[in-house]
Structures are given as structure tokens and as C-alpha cells.
Design a protein around this motif. Structure first.
Motif: not given
Length: 892
Positions: A265-279
Motif C-alpha cells: 500500500v503505497c502513495g507516490f507523486d507523479l509529474l507529467r511533462t513533455g509526454g513523460q512521467s517522473y516520480v
């Protein structure tokens, strides 16, 4: 029968929270063999682990005050099946360790570097300048993010570049309705250890991902706390979030995060930019706050995991079930508004201060040193906008003026007034910002070019530099309000957006928040244009706070491909047109029929009205010149009264620069040969319009309105006709200005075709959206903010590009009459394209798609009465029972 005991070991605030209660209740409903035992907080904190209850499976997780080491001791003693690995939870408390694991596991994350002061790291590994820092040899240009290494410290700072206004946004744990605050502080923290990373522009939205096991990930979007710091809450006071669809790549990222950190059970944040996703952050144990579907899925998955692991060990009979997989989204609800497919708007910037520039030839060694220092000799020219660079120019000017007092320098003495003005301009506001000032330096190998043929026989001149300082042209407070109000009003173009546009929660905002709205905005690289875009989007999306964070995150600069900036291609062609205008406007006689044919060959109503008002162009220029002299004299008189009267100018303009603004126009308008430089008419009109709007109470010049009307009549001819007199000239110049933009608009429309595969992960998951009417449909909005030249050019393409035949189409004729009667494309002028689709029609039918063009000539000017924008509804027919009335937003 023997029950499987599931222990919940966490602080009471967490173990008795609503999400936990909802999930535990469902666990008991679906799995009869399970029994829930919640550890008492007093037991956890006070009792030794030997006295803790004995369980078969353990759900335990860290929060503030929780004794994680005791929980690890208990796990080692009793060896239950642990849902979330306890030792790895120590790792989650240190952002350095989190990023190391992300890097080792190949999970995409922002580029970063660590400054470890707690380990005695030397400050020599760290350098800071106005717009960048260097950490251990890694360079980060602003905007960048500064995070404490302690994951429990939520005081994250985002630093913005000086060119965008500088300052920083400070993020923190939500306090009431705030999650961040913007301030002027531009320097990084000097105490403590920090991670520095690239700032990722995400169009103002963060994605929170919640895993339950390796194969289930629920994703929600929320407004980024860095945007305006205002937390959007629902009626129950919970932060508003919206379910979104994860792409295949993002599902794989979720699985990797779950496995790498051993947290089911885990939460994390994704950033979506320029067609890519980053944690960018891994939080560990997290539940979704409000979602019945998520609670159902979580209970089934957790129950299945526990039964699969524990039942065989206890030799309990249990039918092996299948864990639900690949259910990334929960249902949501939104209104039915999918007939509108695409909105494209081209908008001029808002009210600005008058643009000004000053040129001077300089030869001093210190200027040449500066020119060479920043690589000016490579290209022969240099543009200085950064605060450090402008400060160096100011230091040189101060040095020259100071030395000149002690020992006269012929060059400085000759240009003393200009050096003093340069010093005054650079000292404005008390600080530097790349948005409102810039210095250009050009190399002149043979000195200043000769001004007349009599100079030909002179001795060769030594090399010199041409220094050009530009200032002004910045968005005023009034301009920001104009843009924000227009942004609010713009919502009414969307279905469900009609009514009072101040009210939040309209159909448009709901559409945007559920990711069914694909919104992007572009702006030219001028500060006033980018600030206009930020203010507009602030009104459109009901954001709060300062414009700099909004601009950096939401507004894309279009200066790389000439989309909204490039003007160089037109200089030669336009020069010919401008020469024609100069000749005609220096004729000392009333306009003849031949002049009307030359100046207004298209028969434009606004041109003909302006020419009738002017009558004799030379006499009108003389009249304007005399009034400019009067107003300059009036300003000089008022300045002498400053000691006895408190006279304030708008937007902090100094009286010295106010006088210079008008005195320069007086000097430049009439040339030494007696002719008038009509290229100064737009500048005079600019100044009188600005001062009537903002400084009229201070100025109190009786002839101000008359000067305004005379200048407006001249400008109403000169400004639009600089983009071509004949239809051929207009189209030629317009194509050079607007071809890249027109191609981009065409591409925007093409992508409304269902056959075109959009980036699917930026929208709602249609498969699980039972409450949404046609959720696979979405609205594409593209907003382009630019200057007057692109608006004129695009409008000329629409008017003269043979879109419709005004002779055969009555509505088009009506629209063209309105455009022809429009005298000025004022601040906030808009051209809006709207595409609609009727899904019931055959895809190949002409009736499948419907397009509307909307046009508004922008803001009203305070005293523009006789030559105001025309009345009427343009393209849209009025009901026969109604009389024609004025409309702020007219249709083409």
C-alpha cells in the motif's frame, strides 16, 4: 473455526480514520475468516513488544510519533505476514535514500543533486548566482526546486528566474485553505541539507498515485500546490481531486515503486511533462480519502493477499481467488458538454506602459570590455537582460559620470544628458527585472554611419558601439485586471459556462478539472505578453495569488519557432509600404480621390472615416506637433510645482522620465528638413492614450482629448496600413508574419478528428466513467497570446484569404462590414475559432462539423466617443423582434 487475525498497528489518528474504517468494514464483509484487531495507541507507545497482541498479518506504518523501531522488533519477534515492509519505512524518511533507490531501479525522476551540510560537506561544492546554482558540479538554472532531505519536512521551495519576476513559492503542509505562498525571497537556504532538482512544468496539475499490491494503481489529479497555494475543497472540506487514467508506462512505474520500496500500500507523486512521467516523491502507506470504488477494490485485494499468504500456513481451507487487477480509475461525474470539440483563441496583450528606447554611440574602453566579456564580438551584437548584466552597465555609467565631475571627459561631457538618462532608466524601481528593461549593444567597425553625403570625404572613423536601452512596454495593473476579467468571461464560451462568470464551479471548471479538457497556452517572449497570459489563465481557472508561479508553470514560450515572435521577414516589404505612407502624409493639401484610392483601396469604412476627419494630413501633423509641444511645456511646469504639490504619476513613473517621454516625441516627430516622421504617430497616440487613461487627474491638460482624437485618426490609417495598402500587399505581409501560427491552428483543428490518437493519459478513463455522458469526447483549447502585429496579420488573412464570398453569403458580408468599421485592434483584442461536432451525422458529411469565428476589438478607451467600435452583432443574426444592440464579443 480458527480465524486469521489481522493487526492494525499505527497511531490512533490513522488506524481510526474514515478510509481505514471503510476498508476494514469491507474486509470483514468479503472475508469471513478474517478478524480485525486494532492495536491501542497506549499499548504501542508504553508497553514492551512482548505484551503486544499476537496477530497473523500486520498492517503497520509510520506517522508522526509512531515508534517504528518497536514495530520492527515486534515483527522480528512474532513474524506475522507484513503488508508494508517496516525497515524500508526508515528509507522513506530520507529523500536522499528514496532518490537513490529510484535511480538504481531505473524509475524516471527529476535530475537532482544533494547538498549535505549535515555530513560536513564543504560549501566550496556549492555556488549561487542570480539565476542558477551549482551543487557538486551539477548546474541548475531557475526554476528549480529545493527540498529538505528529511521527508517529514514539507517546507519545499521553488525558485523562479528573474526574467519571470523572480522570487520563490514556499510549499508547506496544508493550513486551512493554503498549501503554498509566493514571496520575493530569491536566495536558497543556508542552513541544513537539501536536494536540488529541476522544476518540471506540469500545466498546473499534480498526479497522486495509490498502489494496492503490484497490479492495482488508482490515480487522482489535483491542482498543483505550487500554482497559487489555494486548496480547492468540496462541501465536506476535503481537497478536491479527480480520477485520471494511467498510461501503460505509468502502470509499470507504479509496479516498480511498489516492489522497490516493498510497500504494497503505497502513495507516490507523479509529474507529467513533455509526454513523460517522473516520480518526485514516495510517501509510503497512503489511502485515497473519498472513493467507495477504491475502498471496495482495496479490501478485495488486501483480503486476497492475506488469505493467499496466511491460509496455507495455518492449513485453513480457502478457495484461491483472483485479485482484481488493472482497475486504474474510479467513476466520476460531469455534465454533458462534448459537442464542443475545439477552441482556439489568439489574444493581444493587455494595457501596457508606453514603449520607449534611447540610442547612443559609446567608445569608452569599459563598454568594449563589457561587450567582449559577454561574447559580443562573436556576432557583433549583444542583448543584456539579466540583473547582473544590467548592474554592470549601471556601474560603468555611474563610474563615467562620477569621474567626469573631477576630470572632464570630452565623450562623457558631449553625451552627459544621455548618460544621465541611461542612469535614471537603469535605477528605476530600485531593482532589476528582465521583464521591463534591456540593453542592446551593436558593434560599429567604422563608427557611427554617416548621416549625409557631405561626410564622405572625412577621415575614416574609429570603431564604436551603438548602445540601445529599451524600457517600458510592461503590463500595467489595469492590464492585469483586463486579462483576468477576460479569462473569467471566456468560460462563458463553453457549454455549462453561461451566467455570472465570477461564480466558481461552472461547467467549464468542472470540464477542465476532470482532465476532459486539453488546455495549453503559448505566449511570445515579451514580458507583457507572458504576464497577460498568466493573468488570463488565473481568471479562466479561478486561480489565486501572484502571477509569476502561474506563468512559469502554465505558459509555454513560443519564441523558439517564430510562432508568435518572428518579424524580421517583413522588414523589406513593409519598408516600401511605410515610405508610401510617409510621402502621402507629408503632402500639404486635402486628401484627393486619388489619395483615397491609394490609402484605402479596400474601401474600409474605418479608414475612410479617419481620412475625412484628417482632411489635410500635413496640417493635422502640424496641429499634433503644436499640441505635443504644449503638453511637454505643461509637464515641465507641473514638475516645478512638485515642492508645493504632491503630484503622483501612475505605476511609479518618475517625472524625469515622464518629461523625457514627451520631449523625445517633440524632438523626433518633426525632422530637420521640415518633414514629419509619421512612424512616431503610433508612439504619440500610445502616450496620450496612456496618460488620458491613467494620468489625466495629474496632467489636467485642456487639449488632451483633442490631441487624442487627432492622433487616433492618424493612427487609424497608419497602423493598419503598415501591414499593406492593397489586398496583395496585406496578404504578402500577413503570410510572412502568421504562416507558422496559421499552420499550428490548422493542426489544432485536425486533431479533433477521432482517428487522431491523442496522448491518452492526459484525459479521463472512459471505461470507468459511468456517470459521464460520452466521456471519451474531450475539448481541446489552445490559447495564443501575442502582440498587435500578429493580430493584424491573422485578421487580414481571414478578411482577404477567400474564406467566403461576401457577394453570395449575407452573413459573411455582415461580418466583413463590422470588421471594416472597426478602427483599432485595442488591448485584449481576440480572434476565437470554435469547432463543434454532431456525432449523429455521417463522418464524411459536410454537416458533421460546424465552425464559428468570434472577434472582439478588445478594451474600450476612456474618451473614445466619436470613433468607437461599431455597434452590431456581426455574423450572428438577431431575432427580428429585437433591435441591433452593442455586444462586447462579436462574431465573424
Amino acid at each position: 473455526d480458527r480465524k486469521i487475525i489481522v493487526g492494525i498497528c499505527a497511531m490512533a489518528k490513522k488506524s481510526r480514520s474514515k478510509p481505514m474504517k471503510e476498508i476494514l468494514q469491507r474486509l470483514l464483509q468479503h472475508f469471513e475468516r478474517l478478524e480485525i484487531l486494532i492495536f491501542d495507541e497506549d499499548v504501542i507507545l508504553s508497553e514492551p513488544v512482548e505484551k503486544w497482541p499476537i496477530v497473523d498479518a500486520l498492517i503497520s506504518f509510520f506517522s508522526h510519533g509512531f515508534p517504528l523501531d518497536k514495530a520492527i522488533q515486534y515483527s522480528n519477534l512474532r513474524k506475522p505476514y507484513v503488508i508494508n515492509d517496516l525497515e524500508m519505512q526508515h528509507v522513506l524518511k530520507d529523500r536522499r535514500e528514496v532518490y537513490k533507490i529510484l535511480q538504481n531501479e531505473g524509475i524516471p525522476h527529476p535530475r537532482y543533486a544533494v547538498l549535505e551540510r549535515d555530513l560536513g560537506s564543504s560549501e566550496s561544492n556549492f555556488q549561487e548566482t542570480d539565476d542558477a546554482i551549482e551543487v557538486n558540479g551539477v548546474l541548475f538554472q531557475k526554476p528549480f526546486v529545493e527540498k529538505p532531505v528529511d521527508a517529514e519536512d514539507h517546507n519545499v521551495y521553488i525558485f523562479f528566474p528573474v526574467q519571470a519576476g523572480g522570487g520563490s513559492t514556499r510549499l508547506f503542509r496544508k493550513v486551512k485553505d493554503r498549501s503554498s505562498i509566493y514571496g520575493p525571497h530569491s536566495r536558497v537556504r543556508k542552513v541544513g541539507s537539501y536536494i536540488y532538482e529541476d522544476f518540471m512544468p506540469t500545466d498546473g496539475t499534480d498526479v497522486k498515485v495509490y498502489t494496492v499490491g503490484q497490479d492495482y494503481a488508482h490515480a487522482e489529479a489535483r491542482k498543483s500546490p505550487a500554482l497559487d497555494g489555494k486548496v480547492e475543497r468540496d462541501q465536506e472540506g476535503k481537497e478536491i481531486r479527480y480520477p485520471v487514467l494511467l498510461s501503460a508506462k505509468e502502470k509499470l512505474i507504479a509496479k516498480k515503486v511498489c516492489m522497490a520500496f516493498k510497500q504494497n500500500v503505497c502513495g507516490f507523486d507523479l509529474l507529467r511533462t513533455g509526454g513523460q512521467s517522473y516520480v518526485c516523491d514516495v510517501n509510503g502507506f497512503s489511502f485515497v480519502k473519498t472513493s467507495g470504488k477504491y475502498y471496495d477494490d482495496s479490501a478485495k485485494i488486501l483480503g486476497t493477499m492475506i488469505m493467499r499468504e496466511v491460509a496455507p500456513q495455518l492449513q485453513l481451507p480457502w478457495v484461491l481467488g483472483c485479485a482484481p487487477e488493472d482497475l486504474p480509475v474510479v467513476p466520476t461525474a460531469s455534465g454533458s458538454m462534448m459537442e464542443l470539440r475545439c477552441v482556439v483563441a489568439i489574444v493581444r496583450h493587455g494595457d501596457r506602459t508606453p514603449k520607449q528606447k534611447m540610442k547612443m554611440e559609446v567608445k569608452h574602453k569599459k563598454f568594449f570590455d563589457l561587450f567582449e566579456k559577454y561574447g559580443g564580438m562573436k556576432n557583433g551584437h549583444l542583448k543584456l537582460k539579466k540583473p547582473k548584466q544590467l548592474q554592470e552597465v549601471l556601474d560603468v555609467v555611474r563610474h563615467l559620470l562620477s569621474n567626469n565631475q573631477q576630470q572632464k571627459d570630452p565623450e562623457v561631457e558631449e553625451k552627459k544628458v544621455k548618460f544621465q538618462q541611461l542612469k535614471l532608466v537603469l535605477e528605476m524601481y530600485g531593482h532589476f527585472s528582465g521583464i521591463n528593461r534591456k540593453v542592446q549593444i551593436k558593434y560599429q567597425p567604422r563608427g557611427c554611419p554617416k548621416r549625409s553625403s557631405s561626410e564622405e570625404d572625412e577621415m575614416p572613423r574609429e570603431p564604436s558601439l551603438l548602445l540601445i536601452v529599451k524600457w517600458g512596454g510592461e503590463l500595467t495593473p489595469a492590464g492585469k485586471i483586463q486579462a483576468e476579467e477576460l479569462g473569467k468571461a471566456f468560460r462563458t464560451l463553453y457549454p455549462g459556462g453561461q451566467g455570472q462568470f465570477e461564480t466558481p464551479g461552472l461547467g467549464f471548471l468542472r470540464l477542465h478539472s476532470t482532465f476532459r479538457h486539453d488546455l495549453k497556452m503559448y505566449a511570445s517572449d515579451e514580458g507583457r505578453v507572458q504576464m497577460t497570459a498568466a493573468a488570463f489563465i488565473k481568471g479562466l481557472l479561478a486561480l489565486e495569488g501572484e502571477l509569476t508561479p502561474i506563468m512559469v508553470q502554465m505558459v509555454k514560450s513560443a519564441n523558439t519557432n517564430g510562432l508568435l515572435d518572428s518579424e524580421g521577414l517583413n522588414s523589406k516589404y513593409q519598408a516600401v509600404v511605410k515610405e508610401k505612407l510617409k510621402d502621402i502624409f507629408n503632402q500639404d493639401r486635402d486628401f484627393t480621390d486619388e489619395d483615397y484610392n491609394k490609402l484605402a483601396p479596400t474601401g474600409s469604412t474605418s479608414l475612410i472615416n479617419a481620412m475625412k476627419f484628417i482632411k489635410n494630413p500635413r496640417e493635422m501633423c502640424e496641429k499634433v506637433y503644436e499640441m505635443v509641444k504644449e503638453i511637454t511645456s505643461k509637464i515641465r511646469t507641473l514638475k516645478l510645482e512638485l515642492k508645493s504639490r504632491d503630484l503622483k504619476l501612475y505605476h511609479g513613473e518618475s517625472w524625469e522620465l515622464f518629461i523625457r517621454r514627451w520631449a523625445k516625441l517633440e524632438k523626433d516627430f518633426r525632422l530637420k528638413n521640415g518633414r514629419f516622421d509619421i512612424s512616431k504617430i503610433p508612439d504619440i497616440y500610445d502616450c496620450i492614450k496612456y496618460d488620458l487613461q491613467h494620468n489625466n487627474m495629474t496632467l489636467q491638460y485642456e487639449g488632451a482629448e483633442e490631441l487624442f482624437m487627432c492622433c487616433k485618426a492618424l493612427a487609424d490609417v497608419i497602423i493598419p496600413q503598415e501591414y499593406g495598402l492593397t489586398v496583395d500587399e496585406k496578404l504578402h505581409i500577413a503570410q510572412n508574419f502568421s504562416n507558422p501560427l496559421v499552420r499550428k491552428i490548422r493542426s489544432d483543428f485536425a486533431q479533433c478528428d477521432p482517428a487522431y490518437q491523442e496522448d491518452e493519459f492526459t484525459r479521463l478513463d472512459s471505461r470507468y466513467s459511468k456517470g459521464v455522458s460520452t466521456p471519451e469526447r474531450f475539448v481541446r483549447t489552445r490559447l495564443y497570446f501575442t502582440s498587435e502585429s500578429h493580430i493584424h496579420s491573422l485578421l487580414n488573412i481571414l478578411r482577404y484569404g477567400s474564406l467566403c464570398d461576401a457577394g453570395k453569403d449575407e452573413q459573411w458580408r455582415s461580418a466583413m462590414e463590422y470588421i471594416n468599421a472597426t478602427s483599432e485592434l485595442n488591448y485584449m483584442t481576440q480572434i476565437v475559432f470554435m469547432t463543434f461536432e454532431d456525432p449523429s451525422k455521417d463522418p464524411s458529411s459536410d454537416e458533421r462539423y460546424h465552425m464559428e469565428l468570434h472577434f472582439s476589438p478588445g478594451a474600450y478607451t476612456c474618451c473614445d466617443t466619436s470613433l468607437t467600435s461599431p455597434r452590431g452583432m456581426g455574423y450572428r443574426p438577431n431575432p427580428k423582434s429585437e433591435k441591433v444592440s452593442n455586444s462586447d464579443n462579436h462574431n465573424l
